[in-house]
Design a protein around this motif. Structure first.
Motif, PDB file in Angstrom:
ATOM      1  N   ASP A 161       0.888  -1.149  -0.044  1.00 23.18           N
ATOM      2  CA  ASP A 161      -0.127  -0.110  -0.026  1.00 23.18           C
ATOM      3  C   ASP A 161       0.963   1.349   0.016  1.00 23.18           C
ATOM      4  O   ASP A 161       0.443   2.174  -0.673  1.00 23.18           O
ATOM      5  CB  ASP A 161      -0.830   0.060   1.113  1.00 23.18           C
ATOM      6  CG  ASP A 161      -1.904  -1.003   0.969  1.00 23.18           C
ATOM      7  OD1 ASP A 161      -2.243  -1.571  -0.123  1.00 23.18           O
ATOM      8  OD2 ASP A 161      -2.637  -1.422   2.069  1.00 23.18           O
ATOM      9  N   GLN A 174      -6.410  -5.788  -5.307  1.00 25.59           N
ATOM     10  CA  GLN A 174      -5.961  -4.867  -4.285  1.00 25.59           C
ATOM     11  C   GLN A 174      -7.325  -3.884  -3.877  1.00 25.59           C
ATOM     12  O   GLN A 174      -7.460  -3.771  -2.821  1.00 25.59           O
ATOM     13  CB  GLN A 174      -5.176  -3.916  -4.893  1.00 25.59           C
ATOM     14  CG  GLN A 174      -4.136  -3.100  -3.587  1.00 25.59           C
ATOM     15  CD  GLN A 174      -3.068  -2.310  -4.199  1.00 25.59           C
ATOM     16  OE1 GLN A 174      -2.934  -2.484  -5.416  1.00 25.59           O
ATOM     17  NE2 GLN A 174      -2.315  -1.659  -3.273  1.00 25.59           N
ATOM     18  N   GLU A 223      -9.428  -6.436  -1.773  1.00 28.08           N
ATOM     19  CA  GLU A 223      -9.145  -6.687  -0.847  1.00 28.08           C
ATOM     20  C   GLU A 223      -9.259  -5.515   0.295  1.00 28.08           C
ATOM     21  O   GLU A 223      -9.478  -5.691   1.663  1.00 28.08           O
ATOM     22  CB  GLU A 223      -7.675  -7.149  -0.614  1.00 28.08           C
ATOM     23  CG  GLU A 223      -7.527  -8.680  -1.542  1.00 28.08           C
ATOM     24  CD  GLU A 223      -6.178  -8.872  -1.629  1.00 28.08           C
ATOM     25  OE1 GLU A 223      -5.175  -8.133  -1.007  1.00 28.08           O
ATOM     26  OE2 GLU A 223      -5.746 -10.050  -2.139  1.00 28.08           O
ATOM     27  N   ASN A 224      -8.874  -4.298  -0.204  1.00 29.84           N
ATOM     28  CA  ASN A 224      -8.886  -3.177   0.599  1.00 29.84           C
ATOM     29  C   ASN A 224     -10.442  -2.926   1.049  1.00 29.84           C
ATOM     30  O   ASN A 224     -10.710  -2.530   2.201  1.00 29.84           O
ATOM     31  CB  ASN A 224      -8.453  -1.759  -0.099  1.00 29.84           C
ATOM     32  CG  ASN A 224      -6.881  -1.891  -0.072  1.00 29.84           C
ATOM     33  OD1 ASN A 224      -6.279  -2.903   0.609  1.00 29.84           O
ATOM     34  ND2 ASN A 224      -6.440  -1.176  -0.667  1.00 29.84           N
ATOM     35  N   THR A 232     -11.260  -5.661   3.683  1.00 29.18           N
ATOM     36  CA  THR A 232     -10.545  -5.398   4.974  1.00 29.18           C
ATOM     37  C   THR A 232     -11.220  -4.345   5.790  1.00 29.18           C
ATOM     38  O   THR A 232     -11.415  -4.710   6.937  1.00 29.18           O
ATOM     39  CB  THR A 232      -9.037  -5.273   4.494  1.00 29.18           C
ATOM     40  OG1 THR A 232      -8.325  -6.154   3.892  1.00 29.18           O
ATOM     41  CG2 THR A 232      -8.401  -4.712   5.871  1.00 29.18           C
ATOM     42  N   ASN A 233     -11.533  -3.162   4.944  1.00 29.58           N
ATOM     43  CA  ASN A 233     -12.103  -2.373   5.874  1.00 29.58           C
ATOM     44  C   ASN A 233     -13.458  -2.401   6.334  1.00 29.58           C
ATOM     45  O   ASN A 233     -14.001  -2.229   7.447  1.00 29.58           O
ATOM     46  CB  ASN A 233     -12.522  -0.977   4.979  1.00 29.58           C
ATOM     47  CG  ASN A 233     -11.066  -0.087   4.638  1.00 29.58           C
ATOM     48  OD1 ASN A 233     -10.424  -0.360   5.489  1.00 29.58           O
ATOM     49  ND2 ASN A 233     -11.393   0.785   3.906  1.00 29.58           N
ATOM     50  N   GLY A 288      -4.746   0.120  10.953  1.00 27.30           N
ATOM     51  CA  GLY A 288      -4.948   0.824   9.707  1.00 27.30           C
ATOM     52  C   GLY A 288      -4.020   2.022   9.675  1.00 27.30           C
ATOM     53  O   GLY A 288      -3.832   2.611  10.832  1.00 27.30           O
ATOM     54  N   GLY A 337      -6.149   2.833   2.669  1.00 26.59           N
ATOM     55  CA  GLY A 337      -6.816   1.762   1.928  1.00 26.59           C
ATOM     56  C   GLY A 337      -7.794   2.402   0.667  1.00 26.59           C
ATOM     57  O   GLY A 337      -7.722   1.962  -0.370  1.00 26.59           O
ATOM     58  N   VAL A 342      -7.671   2.839  -3.487  1.00 28.41           N
ATOM     59  CA  VAL A 342      -8.938   2.317  -4.111  1.00 28.41           C
ATOM     60  C   VAL A 342      -9.348   3.386  -5.085  1.00 28.41           C
ATOM     61  O   VAL A 342      -9.466   2.942  -6.433  1.00 28.41           O
ATOM     62  CB  VAL A 342      -9.902   1.803  -3.334  1.00 28.41           C
ATOM     63  CG1 VAL A 342     -11.281   1.771  -3.943  1.00 28.41           C
ATOM     64  CG2 VAL A 342      -9.745   0.697  -2.454  1.00 28.41           C
TER      65      VAL A 342
END
Length: 572
Positions: A407, A468, A471-472, A475-476, A534, A538, A542
């Protein structure tokens, strides 16, 4: 706009009060005695003199009578009085009604001598002093004229009632008795009314002039204040008319060395200065300049440009502009705001370079550690049980560090230019499925259910970058959803677009935080207070990846009601 207190009623009436007296309110000098009295009394005296000369040939004995001479002396005295210094002022005084009264009294005495004779027509000249009395704008003056008019016809009334007049003279006397007071009173009232109308009109014009002068002074004061404020700003401000002609340019631009070098016109220099796009190398087309876009009616927000020769000393400018419309929609101006952000961008570049360097330096030892952990995993049966139980924890934390380094490198890359994409024809549903698989263990540790609703969504995009993104987002969603919650991942095709939507039943996002979600390193107050892991990269990553695919991202969220993030990309 600077507000000024409205004048009080008392102050507004001061000019009027200055002229007030017991006879009326002549508030202006329009009917000042030095003008009206001298004019009307002078004309009256001349007419009386002309009539007297005629009478010398018609009725000499009348002119030589004591009463006629007495009346003549009174008229002469009244005429001389209007030229006294006391008549030079602007104000009408109460005693001035005596002067037209002397004219009426003179004729009353003359009529005692020549009732019903040649002096009958002469009484009509009393209209002039009656008008003067009316111009005093005093009902008392008019009352005085009414009484004196009766006095003038009293001798006619007496001789008429005694029957001493012949029939023709009697008829003339009756006409005179009936008409003279009426003519004098109505003449005075007409003059009074006209004077009132004219004076009120002049007062209205005076007030209008004063208001215009006050408005002009206020406008000048506001303009001076505006110029002072604009000249004190550390940003450049340009105001043009709807056609793009310069109206205002503040000091920081007028005195800019780059725009005013060698005596150049700063406005022309600004319009003709070559500019380059965000990379500092690509020339900006003329029709894409902020100035031309705003003149066309567009709204421009923080357009980043570089000025100065490529590979030379360049300055970065952030330019915003928009047309200005009135409440009725009329286009009245254009405003352009110019902020130099060279130091800011250089600081960001230095930070990104630092982050990139650190990330690369971290990647090497992380790769080594990952390799060692893979060897341990292959020989896990040979490891002591106390050490083997820590192996998943080590792998999980090393993976987190890999994601963090990835990231950081991606964030640094988004600032240095457009992301490089390696497009391939891929199914977005497969990408989402792989992302869910990779994060299912983390969701399971929080007892969060991940619901996968995958429909075919085949298109041309960079699968690594979109992985990516997925996943971001997932994950959030997992991080901000309490234990026992649910995360839903959905893919589908909508027309000519591919859609990826991630919904959760988490804490939601406030309106204030929603405006800053895509800023790098931004973390909401709830995230910091809840110690949610974090670093705030993220969503910024995005957004950069989605925009590189010419897509768009939308966030729908309310505090306490969860969040839905929707990404849409063109299929091609």
């Amino acid at each position: 706009m600077v507000n000024r207190a409205a004048p009080s009623r008392e102050s507004a009436e001061k000019p009027a009060h200055r002229f007030r007296n017991s006879l009326g309110d002549p508030r202006m000098a329009l009917f000042a005695p030095r003008v009206t009295a001298r004019l009307l009394q002078g004309v009256f005296a001349l007419i009386f003199l002309a009539a007297t000369i005629l009478l010398l040939f018609i009725e000499l004995h009348t002119v030589l009578s004591l009463r006629y001479l007495t009346g003549g002396v009174l008229i002469a005295a009244a005429t001389a009085a209007v030229f006294l210094p006391a008549m030079n002022g602007r104000d009408i005084k109460p005693w001035m009604v005596v002067l037209p009264g002397m004219d009426f009294l003179a004729f009353a005495i003359i009529r005692l001598e020549s009732t019903g004779a040649a002096t009958n027509p002469m009484v009509m000249m009393l209209t002039l002093p009656a008008i003067w009395a009316g111009l005093m704008r005093s009902w008392r003056s008019i009352a005085v004229i009414a009484v004196l008019s009766v006095a003038v016809i009293t001798p006619d009334i007496v001789v008429l009632t005694q029957g001493r007049l012949t029939e023709p003279n009697a008829d003339r006397a009756i006409m005179l008795i009936g008409m003279l007071p009426l003519v004098m009173i109505l003449g005075a009232i007409a003059a009074h009314t006209m004077a009132s109308i004219l004076i009120d009109r002049q007062l209205a014009l005076k007030r209008e002039r004063e208001q215009r002068a006050a408005a002009a002074a206020e406008s000048e004061r506001s303009r001076f204040l505006l110029d002072t404020v604009l000249d004190s700003l550390a940003v450049g401000v340009i105001v043009t008319d709807p056609e793009g002609e310069l109206v205002l340019m503040n000091r920081i631009l007028r005195e800019s060395p780059e725009l005013s070098a060698d005596g150049a016109d700063p406005w022309e220099a600004y319009k003709n200065s070559p500019a380059f796009e965000a990379d500092g190398l690509t020339p900006l087309p003329d029709d894409e300049s902020t100035y031309n876009r705003v003149v066309r009616g567009e709204h421009v927000s923080e357009q980043l440009l570089w000025v100065g020769p490529p590979h030379g000393r360049q300055r970065a400018l952030s330019i915003s502009g928009s047309p200005v419309h009135t409440a009725t929609g009329e286009h009245i101006a254009n405003v352009i705001i110019i902020t130099e952000v060279t130091d800011y961008l250089q600081a960001l570049k230095a930070k990104d370079a630092f982050i990139g360097t650190v990330s690369h330096e971290l990647r090497t030892p992380l790769t080594t550690v990952t390799g060692v952990l893979e060897v341990f995993e292959e020989h896990i049966d040979e490891l002591p049980s106390a050490l083997a139980q820590w192996l998943p924890v080590l792998q999980r934390n090393v993976m987190r560090q890999h994601v963090l380094v990835r990231d950081l490198l991606t964030a640094a890359g988004t600032r240095s230019g457009a992301l490089l994409l390696e497009r391939d024809t891929t199914d977005l549903g497969c990408v989402a499925t792989e992302a869910v698989s990779a994060l299912s263990a983390e969701a399971g540790r929080k007892n969060i259910e991940i619901v996968l609703d995958v429909h075919s969504a085949v298109g041309s995009f960079d699968p690594t970058r979109l992985s990516q993104v997925a996943e971001n987002l997932i994950t959030n969603a997992v991080r901000y959803t309490p234990p026992g919650g649910r995360v839903t991942v959905r893919t589908r095709t909508v027309g000519d677009e591919l859609e990826l939507a991630v919904s959760d039943t988490g804490v939601g996002i406030s309106a204030a935080d929603k405006e800053r979600l895509f800023e790098q390193f931004f973390r909401s107050e709830s995230a910091r207070s809840s110690a949610i892991r974090g670093i705030g990269l993220g969503l910024a990553i995005v957004k950069a990846i989605v925009e590189a695919h010419r897509g768009r991202i939308n966030i729908d969220s309310e505090p306490g009601e969860g969040t839905t993030v929707t990404v849409r990309l063109p299929r091609d």
